[in-house]
Design an enzyme around this catalytic site. Sequence first.
Site, PDB file in Angstrom:
ATOM      1  N   GLY A   1       0.822  -1.201   0.000  1.00 30.93           N
ATOM      2  CA  GLY A   1       0.000   0.000   0.000  1.00 30.93           C
ATOM      3  C   GLY A   1       0.856   1.250   0.000  1.00 30.93           C
ATOM      4  O   GLY A   1       2.064   1.201  -0.232  1.00 30.93           O
TER       5      GLY A   1
ATOM      6  N   GLU B   1      10.332  -2.586   3.492  1.00 36.60           N
ATOM      7  CA  GLU B   1       9.498  -2.409   2.297  1.00 36.60           C
ATOM      8  C   GLU B   1      10.349  -1.962   1.113  1.00 36.60           C
ATOM      9  O   GLU B   1      10.187  -2.441  -0.009  1.00 36.60           O
ATOM     10  CB  GLU B   1       8.389  -1.394   2.576  1.00 36.60           C
TER      11      GLU B   1
END
Length: 220
Positions: A82, A103
Site C-alpha cells: 500500500g 518495504e
Amino acid sequence: MTQDEMKKAAGWAALKYVEKDSIVGVGTGSTVNHFIDALATMKADIEGAVSSSEASTQKMKALGIPVYDLNSVDRLSVYVDGADEINDHMDMIKGGGAALTREKIVAAVAEKFICIVDNTKQVDILGEFPLPVEVIPMARSYVARQLVKLGGDPVYREGVVTDNGNVILDVYNLKILNPKELESQINEIVGVVTNGLFAKRGADVLLVGTPDGVKTFTAK
C-alpha cells in the site's frame, strides 16, 4: 462503499498479478491485509511469500502461506504493498506502519511493484502525510536538526521501535515538489537508514479502490 471495502477491493484486485508457482513480495498495512486474505485462497498455486514486516509474516503463517527469508530468494516477480500517499507519477510516501526500510528492500528486488490503495491516498503533491524517516537511535537529534534545514518539522514517534531496532522521525510540513531529489538528500544524512519516499523505485501499477470499483493506472 466504505473505505475498508474500497481497500478490500484493491487488495483482491492485485491477485491477478500473482504468477503461478512464484514467490510473492508482500508489504504491510490494512490494505495489504486484504491482499493476504486473497493470497491465502491460492496458496496451493504459489511457492510462498517474502514479507516486509513481522506483522505480515505472522498473518501469512497463520493462514498457511509459506514465508521465505529474502536472502534465500533469487527472484520476486511482484511486490504488493500500500501507500500513505501516491501522486500521478507513481511516487509514494510510505512508512506509516514503520516498516519502510524492509518495504524498500523488497521493492528493490521485485520486478514489478503493485501499489494498492483506496482513493483517499491519491494526491497531486506529496507531503501532507508526514514523511517517516528511519534513524539510528544515537543520531536522532542530529538527523532532526538536518531535517529542519531541509524545511521540515520532525517529530519523534515515541514508543515505536522498528523491526530493525531503530526509531522513526515523522517530518511534517514538507511540500515535496521533487520527490527523487529529496529522497536522495535525506538518505545522505549520516544516521538515516532510509526515508519513506518511494520515488526512485516507484510503483509500476496502481490499483485504486473507489466507490465505482477498482481503477487501474500504469506507470508511464
